[in-house]
Design an enzyme around this catalytic site. Sequence first.
Site, PDB file in Angstrom:
ATOM      1  N   PRO A   1       1.152  -1.284  -0.143  1.00  0.00           N
ATOM      2  CA  PRO A   1       0.298   0.291  -0.016  1.00  0.00           C
ATOM      3  C   PRO A   1       0.610   1.188   0.099  1.00  0.00           C
ATOM      4  O   PRO A   1       0.461   2.330   0.143  1.00  0.00           O
ATOM      5  CB  PRO A   1      -1.106   0.365   1.349  1.00  0.00           C
ATOM      6  CG  PRO A   1      -0.092  -1.260   2.082  1.00  0.00           C
ATOM      7  CD  PRO A   1       0.455  -2.190   1.088  1.00  0.00           C
TER       8      PRO A   1
ATOM      9  N   GLU B   1       2.550  -7.951   8.708  1.00  0.00           N
ATOM     10  CA  GLU B   1       2.712  -6.004   8.522  1.00  0.00           C
ATOM     11  C   GLU B   1       3.019  -6.367   8.149  1.00  0.00           C
ATOM     12  O   GLU B   1       3.515  -4.739   7.889  1.00  0.00           O
ATOM     13  CB  GLU B   1       3.047  -6.352  10.307  1.00  0.00           C
ATOM     14  CG  GLU B   1       2.412  -6.568  11.731  1.00  0.00           C
ATOM     15  CD  GLU B   1       1.184  -5.400  11.397  1.00  0.00           C
ATOM     16  OE1 GLU B   1       1.394  -4.542  11.824  1.00  0.00           O
ATOM     17  OE2 GLU B   1       0.094  -6.655  11.078  1.00  0.00           O
TER      18      GLU B   1
ATOM     19  N   ARG C   1      -4.368  -7.436 -20.628  1.00  0.00           N
ATOM     20  CA  ARG C   1      -4.941  -7.009 -21.837  1.00  0.00           C
ATOM     21  C   ARG C   1      -5.001  -5.982 -22.910  1.00  0.00           C
ATOM     22  O   ARG C   1      -4.959  -6.169 -24.434  1.00  0.00           O
ATOM     23  CB  ARG C   1      -6.139  -6.143 -21.197  1.00  0.00           C
ATOM     24  CG  ARG C   1      -7.660  -6.350 -20.660  1.00  0.00           C
ATOM     25  CD  ARG C   1      -7.988  -5.294 -19.897  1.00  0.00           C
ATOM     26  NE  ARG C   1      -9.071  -5.117 -20.735  1.00  0.00           N
ATOM     27  CZ  ARG C   1      -9.511  -3.887 -21.234  1.00  0.00           C
ATOM     28  NH1 ARG C   1      -8.147  -3.251 -21.095  1.00  0.00           N
ATOM     29  NH2 ARG C   1     -10.233  -3.511 -21.594  1.00  0.00           N
TER      30      ARG C   1
ATOM     31  N   ASP D   1     -10.771   1.390 -24.841  1.00  0.00           N
ATOM     32  CA  ASP D   1     -11.318   2.188 -23.253  1.00  0.00           C
ATOM     33  C   ASP D   1     -11.271   2.902 -22.226  1.00  0.00           C
ATOM     34  O   ASP D   1     -10.805   4.452 -22.863  1.00  0.00           O
ATOM     35  CB  ASP D   1     -10.004   1.070 -21.754  1.00  0.00           C
ATOM     36  CG  ASP D   1     -10.284  -0.710 -22.815  1.00  0.00           C
ATOM     37  OD1 ASP D   1     -10.932  -0.798 -22.911  1.00  0.00           O
ATOM     38  OD2 ASP D   1      -8.646  -0.728 -22.300  1.00  0.00           O
TER      39      ASP D   1
HETATM   40  N1  ADE Z   1      -0.630  -4.856  -0.061  1.00  0.00           N
HETATM   41  C1  ADE Z   1      -1.917  -4.700   0.464  1.00  0.00           C
HETATM   42  N2  ADE Z   1      -2.381  -3.637   0.454  1.00  0.00           N
HETATM   43  C2  ADE Z   1      -1.940  -3.731  -0.482  1.00  0.00           C
HETATM   44  C3  ADE Z   1      -2.625  -2.302  -1.981  1.00  0.00           C
HETATM   45  N3  ADE Z   1      -3.130  -1.398  -1.461  1.00  0.00           N
HETATM   46  N4  ADE Z   1      -1.895  -2.115  -2.773  1.00  0.00           N
HETATM   47  C4  ADE Z   1      -1.444  -3.204  -3.611  1.00  0.00           C
HETATM   48  N5  ADE Z   1      -1.040  -4.551  -2.075  1.00  0.00           N
HETATM   49  C5  ADE Z   1      -1.431  -4.439  -1.434  1.00  0.00           C
END
Ligand code: ADE
Length: 247
Positions: A91, A118, A156, A171
């Site tokens: 993330p 974690e 794709r 697209d």
């Molecule tokens: N792992 C946990 N959350 C994620 C996300 N939003 N994008 C990519 N990998 C992740």
Amino acid sequence: MRIDILTLFPGMFTGPFDESIVKRAIDNDIVNIKIHNLRDWGLGKHKMVDDYPFGGGSGMVMKIEPIFEAVEAIKAQQGSDSSVPVILLTPQGRVFNQKIAFELAKLDRLIILCGHYEGIDERVREHLATDEISIGDYVLTGGELAAMVIIDAVVRYLPGVLGSEESAAEDSHTAGLLEYPQYTRPPAYRGWEVPQVLLSGNHAQIARWRREQSILRTFIRRPDLFEKANLSPAERKMAANRAVNPL
Ligand code: ADE
């Protein structure tokens, strides 16, 4: 294109890659997707892949050794080319979009690391990953679903995957605009009619209508994209006028 995925949950990938367009691309040898179980490189009798965080705190951290050794083994299978991009899914990465999908589709090889728990020992980011990607501002239980999303969007774009090159070119997002509305038969259902212009057979008029709809839709739904889109002053004005006075 060859894509190697390193994961603790290889079973999660059955399904998305066994159906529809991605399956067809695999069957036609357009893409070769190899899923590797990180636990195969786990340490000791228990095949350990995670450990307690230095400094304390909750949760477990993925260990560095299994990941390094797995990636080295995968690279060696590919002819020990150390330049293969290694994407860490997290993330904290740059946020995935259509442009990144298009760029990734030009590569002939790619290794994807799915993080879990974690987090991952920071040295993996520093010394192994060449890129870090997130699929959005939310936290998943791991990178597996993110890998599937990215691979689906990338595949794709590979030549020969979609029916015609145009399908990807038109697209939503490819041109920085959302796609125009689509209709099929019947021309009327419960009194809801298909826009007359689409039944007219006038291709120039249809193209103009679609472009306008695309612009208008982007203006209303995604002002952020509208701002950045490559539009003429007349098109910008049309969107502003039509949004206030829809036809
Ligand atoms: N792992 C946990 N959350 C994620 C996300 N939003 N994008 C990519 N990998 C992740």
